[in-house]
Design an enzyme around this catalytic site. Structure first.
Site, short mmCIF file in Angstrom:
data_model
loop_
_atom_site.label_atom_id
_atom_site.label_comp_id
_atom_site.label_asym_id
_atom_site.label_seq_id
_atom_site.Cartn_x
_atom_site.Cartn_y
_atom_site.Cartn_z
N ASN A 102 43.14 -4.67 79.73
CA ASN A 102 42.77 -5.82 78.89
C ASN A 102 41.34 -5.63 78.40
OD1 ASN A 102 42.06 -8.47 77.92
ND2 ASN A 102 43.93 -9.17 78.91
N PHE A 103 41.16 -5.68 77.07
CA PHE A 103 39.84 -5.41 76.50
C PHE A 103 39.01 -6.66 76.26
CE2 PHE A 103 41.65 -1.30 75.65
CZ PHE A 103 40.56 -0.47 75.86
N HIS A 135 53.45 -14.44 78.19
CA HIS A 135 53.23 -13.70 76.95
C HIS A 135 54.35 -13.99 75.96
CE1 HIS A 135 50.41 -11.31 79.37
NE2 HIS A 135 49.84 -11.02 78.22
N HIS A 136 54.16 -13.49 74.70
CA HIS A 136 55.16 -13.63 73.64
C HIS A 136 56.42 -12.82 73.99
CE1 HIS A 136 54.00 -9.58 72.28
NE2 HIS A 136 52.80 -9.94 72.68
N LYS A 139 56.87 -8.77 73.93
CA LYS A 139 56.18 -7.88 74.87
C LYS A 139 57.21 -7.01 75.59
CE LYS A 139 52.65 -7.75 78.42
NZ LYS A 139 51.97 -6.60 77.81
N1 NAP Z 1 44.68 -3.68 76.70
C1 NAP Z 1 44.71 -4.78 75.94
O1 NAP Z 1 43.70 -5.51 75.81
C2 NAP Z 1 45.97 -5.11 75.17
C3 NAP Z 1 46.04 -6.26 74.36
C4 NAP Z 1 47.20 -6.47 73.62
C5 NAP Z 1 48.26 -5.58 73.68
N2 NAP Z 1 48.17 -4.49 74.51
C6 NAP Z 1 49.22 -3.48 74.58
O2 NAP Z 1 49.09 -2.62 73.45
C7 NAP Z 1 50.36 -2.05 73.11
C8 NAP Z 1 50.63 -2.27 71.63
O3 NAP Z 1 50.74 -3.66 71.38
P1 NAP Z 1 51.08 -4.21 69.90
O4 NAP Z 1 51.18 -5.68 70.07
O5 NAP Z 1 50.15 -3.63 68.88
O6 NAP Z 1 52.54 -3.56 69.70
P2 NAP Z 1 53.34 -3.34 68.34
O7 NAP Z 1 53.00 -4.38 67.33
O8 NAP Z 1 54.77 -3.12 68.74
O9 NAP Z 1 52.74 -1.96 67.78
C9 NAP Z 1 52.97 -0.73 68.37
C10 NAP Z 1 52.57 0.35 67.36
O10 NAP Z 1 52.71 1.63 67.98
C11 NAP Z 1 53.48 2.46 67.12
N3 NAP Z 1 54.23 3.45 67.90
C12 NAP Z 1 55.30 3.26 68.69
N4 NAP Z 1 55.67 4.43 69.24
C13 NAP Z 1 54.83 5.37 68.77
C14 NAP Z 1 54.70 6.75 68.95
N5 NAP Z 1 55.58 7.44 69.69
N6 NAP Z 1 53.67 7.38 68.35
C15 NAP Z 1 52.82 6.72 67.55
N7 NAP Z 1 52.89 5.40 67.31
C16 NAP Z 1 53.88 4.74 67.92
C17 NAP Z 1 54.41 1.52 66.38
O11 NAP Z 1 54.86 2.18 65.21
P3 NAP Z 1 56.14 1.62 64.37
O12 NAP Z 1 55.73 0.27 63.87
O13 NAP Z 1 56.32 2.65 63.30
O14 NAP Z 1 57.28 1.56 65.37
C18 NAP Z 1 53.45 0.38 66.09
O15 NAP Z 1 52.60 0.72 65.01
C19 NAP Z 1 51.35 -2.71 74.08
O16 NAP Z 1 51.55 -1.85 75.19
C20 NAP Z 1 50.66 -3.98 74.51
O17 NAP Z 1 51.08 -4.44 75.79
C21 NAP Z 1 47.05 -4.26 75.24
#
Ligand code: NAP
Length: 239
Positions: A102-103, A135-136, A139
């Site tokens: 979490n950032f 969460h939504h 997820k």
């Molecule tokens: N650490 C934190 O603070 C924090 C906060 C929020 C979320 N997260 C995490 O961050 C992750 C992403 O969340 P999000 O809400 O942005 O998800 P999201 O809207 O589903 O976006 C995921 C992105 O990754 C791309 N992707 C999927 N597989 C890939 C691959 N093999 N290579 C390259 N790109 C790929 C998808 O591409 P396509 O659209 O083309 O499928 C999409 O652009 C999740 O694991 C979430 O739990 C972390």
């Protein structure tokens, strides 16, 4: 600073907005549709990569960034059983890597409070403890990476709890994490200690993704040009 975004979903887009507002340039955006562009040549234009994709791809994406010699910040959750391997790889090739479940600055302060509360509760056996994360519905992983980090900090400090479970606890030694999926919900985490006499609850609620995106950009600014394995504690200057 030139930034490559690996993953251009909800988080990738929120990060782009914050990064551009801070004067950075996005030199590459990778998602599943243009994965063939994720090459060493294209990556060399970036000073840092920010990876937010999915549990199935994070390990190999981060590996590739390290092999290309690009410092990488990742926030993808649901894959971290292999985090240790990546840290070893990063140390071996003298790369730069920062992972955070979490950032958000607020959550990282919340982590510190959770650890302190757990250490105060270590010997007060009359208190049980449980976690809830909300969460939504899109997820992909449960429990959330943030809930796992909170649980790990409790397990390190409260000896009567031996492992976390993602269901109602059956044994007193189990630390219960209940996951709820409701729309719209960027993320709520609750830690509750309860005894027959009273209870103490700490809650963090994110109002939007902006806090995660801002923290990820701060982390990218921090690791660019550095060598090593870092955490948000380093970025935020916590002891
Ligand atoms: N650490 C934190 O603070 C924090 C906060 C929020 C979320 N997260 C995490 O961050 C992750 C992403 O969340 P999000 O809400 O942005 O998800 P999201 O809207 O589903 O976006 C995921 C992105 O990754 C791309 N992707 C999927 N597989 C890939 C691959 N093999 N290579 C390259 N790109 C790929 C998808 O591409 P396509 O659209 O083309 O499928 C999409 O652009 C999740 O694991 C979430 O739990 C972390």
């Amino acid at each position: 600073m030139n930034i490559a975004l690996i993953g251009y979903g909800k988080m990738g887009k929120a990060i782009e907005e914050v990064a551009v507002s801070r004067g950075h340039k996005i030199t590459l955006k990778i998602d599943e549709g243009n994965f063939e562009d994720f090459t060493s040549d294209n990556m060399q234009k970036a000073e840092v990569a920010i990876e937010f994709t999915g549990p199935g791809s994070a390990y190999s994406n981060i590996s590739k960034c390290l092999e290309f010699g690009i410092p990488v910040v990742s926030g993808t959750t649901g894959w971290t059983e292999r985090l240790g391997e990546l840290k070893e790889k990063c140390a071996k090739i003298r790369g730069s890597f920062l992972y955070a479940s979490n950032f958000s600055v607020g959550v990282n302060i919340f982590f510190e409070i959770n650890t302190r509360l757990a250490s105060l509760m270590a010997n007060h056996k009359e208190y049980d403890v449980s976690l809830v994360e909300i969460h939504h519905t899109q997820k992909k992983d449960a429990p959330s990476g943030t809930a796992i980090t909170l649980a790990e900090h409790i397990l390190e400090n409260v000896p009567r709890k031996k492992k976390w479970v993602n269901q109602k606890a059956n044994e007193a030694t189990e630390l219960e994490i209940i996951s709820e999926r409701i729309d719209p919900a960027p993320g709520t985490h609750k830690v509750k200690y309860f005894s027959p006499i009273d209870e103490i609850e700490i809650i963090h609620t994110a109002h939007s993704r902006k806090g995660f995106a801002a923290g990820a950009v701060l982390a990218a600014e921090f690791i660019a040009g550095k060598e090593g394995i870092f955490a948000m504690k380093d970025v935020l200057g916590f002891e």
